[in-house]
Scaffold this active site. Structure first.
Site, short mmCIF file in Angstrom:
data_model
loop_
_atom_site.label_atom_id
_atom_site.label_comp_id
_atom_site.label_asym_id
_atom_site.label_seq_id
_atom_site.Cartn_x
_atom_site.Cartn_y
_atom_site.Cartn_z
N HIS A 112 0.81 -1.21 0.00
CA HIS A 112 0.00 0.00 0.00
C HIS A 112 0.84 1.27 0.00
O HIS A 112 1.92 1.33 0.58
CB HIS A 112 -0.93 0.01 1.22
CG HIS A 112 -0.19 -0.11 2.52
ND1 HIS A 112 0.29 0.98 3.21
CD2 HIS A 112 0.16 -1.19 3.25
CE1 HIS A 112 0.89 0.58 4.31
NE2 HIS A 112 0.83 -0.75 4.36
N ASP A 113 0.35 2.29 -0.71
CA ASP A 113 0.92 3.64 -0.69
C ASP A 113 2.31 3.74 -1.30
O ASP A 113 3.01 4.73 -1.08
CB ASP A 113 0.94 4.21 0.75
CG ASP A 113 -0.42 4.18 1.41
OD1 ASP A 113 -1.32 4.90 0.94
OD2 ASP A 113 -0.59 3.42 2.38
N GLY A 166 5.01 -1.09 2.66
CA GLY A 166 4.21 0.11 2.46
C GLY A 166 5.02 1.38 2.41
O GLY A 166 6.08 1.50 3.03
#
Length: 256
Positions: free
Chosen positions: A119-120, A137
Site C-alpha cells: 500500500h501507498d 508500504g
C-alpha cells in the site's frame, strides 16, 4: 453468462480492444485502458485505474485491499500507467488513508512472478521486480531500478533511480541513485555501471558518478562533507546532481 465467463462489475469501465480471460473478476470502479490483456483467474479488486496496453497474467491480484491494520475499509486507489507487465501470482495493493489513499505505478515496468507492491508505494518507470521481490508500504522506487529475486525493502524507504538491489537483500535504509546494494547486512558495493552503459550514459558521466561514489563512500567523510565535495563534480556533470539530490532526499539515512 457461462460459468467460466469473467465477472465484471457494472460500474467498471473497459476500453477498446481489451482481452479478459475466463474466471477473472473485475470489481467496482475499475478502469481498464485500451489494449490491455487480462488473463484468466485474475482479480482486479476495486478502485483501480489501468492505462493502455498493460498485460496481467493468471492468478495476479491487483488493487486488493491493503494488508495494513490501520486500514478500515475506507475508499482508496491504485493508479497504473501504460505498458506494464504483471506476471503470474503478483500482488499489488491500493493505498491507505494514512498514506494519502493511493498507490501509484508508472509505465513500462515488469513485475515477475510472485512479486509484491504494498500500500501507498510509488513506483516509477522502467523498473524490474524479479521473482518474489517485495516492497513494504510507503516505499518509493525510482525509474530504471532493479530489484533482484527475493529482495525486500522495509517500509517508508526510497530506492534511487538506476539502482540495483541484489538477490536476497533486505534493504533497511534508503538507497541513493545509481548504487548497487547487496549482502546481509546490505552494503553499497559500487555504482551500477553496466546498467548505466546499457541506458546510454556517456563514459564521462559514468566516470564522474564513480568519482562521486568514492567521495561519498570511500574517503571517510561525513555525509555533509561528501555532499559539499560532490557539488564541484555536479557543476561538470548534471548526472552527479541526481545522486546528490537522492542523498539529500533521504529521511532514513542511506545504505552504507
Amino acid at each position: 453468462m457461462k460459468m467460466h465467463d469473467p465477472i465484471i462489475d457494472p460500474s467498471a469501465s473497459i476500453g477498446s480492444n481489451v482481452e479478459i480471460g475466463p474466471w477473472t473478476i473485475i470489481g467496482p470502479e475499475v478502469v481498464i485502458g485500451d489494449g490491455c490483456k487480462i488473463a484468466s483467474h485474475v482479480v482486479i479488486r476495486s478502485h483501480t485505474k489501468l492505462g493502455k496496453n498493460n498485460q496481467i497474467f493468471q492468478f495476479a491480484s491487483v488493487g486488493e485491499d491493503p494488508s495494513d491494520l490501520k486500514y478500515h475499509g475506507e475508499t482508496s486507489y491504485l493508479e497504473m500507467g501504460d505498458n506494464n507487465t504483471i506476471r503470474e501470482g503478483a500482488t499489488i495493493h491500493r493505498g491507505t488513508e494514512v498514506g494519502g489513499g493511493i498507490t501509484r505505478i508508472g509505465s513500462d515496468n515488469l513485475f515477475m512472478p510472485y512479486t509484491h507492491v504494498a500500500h501507498d508505494c510509488v513506483i516509477g518507470n522502467h523498473t524490474i521486480f524479479s521473482n518474489n521481490a517485495a516492497v513494504s508500504g510507503h516505499v518509493e522506487v525510482g525509474d530504471w531500478a532493479i530489484l533482484a529475486g527475493y529482495s525486500g525493502v522495509y517500509q517508508f524507504l526510497k530506492i534511487g533511480v538506476h539502482s540495483f538491489i541484489g538477490g536476497l537483500t533486505h534493504v533497511n535504509m534508503d538507497v541513493p541513485a545509481y548504487m548497487i546494494v547487496n549482502g546481509y547486512p546490505p552494503v553499497a558495493r559500487g555504482i551500477n555501471s553496466t546498467g548505466l552503459e546499457r541506458r546510454g550514459f556517456s563514459k564521462d558521466a559514468i566516470r564522474y558518478i564513480r568519482q562521486a561514489y568514492k567521495i561519498l563512500y570511500r574517503d571517510g567523510r561525513t555525509t555533509e562533507e561528501a555532499l559539499l565535495a560532490m557539488q564541484d563534480l555536479a557543476e561538470e556533470c548534471q548526472e552527479v546532481q541526481v545522486l546528490i539530490d537522492s542523498v539529500r532526499a533521504s529521511t532514513k539515512g542511506i545504505t552504507r
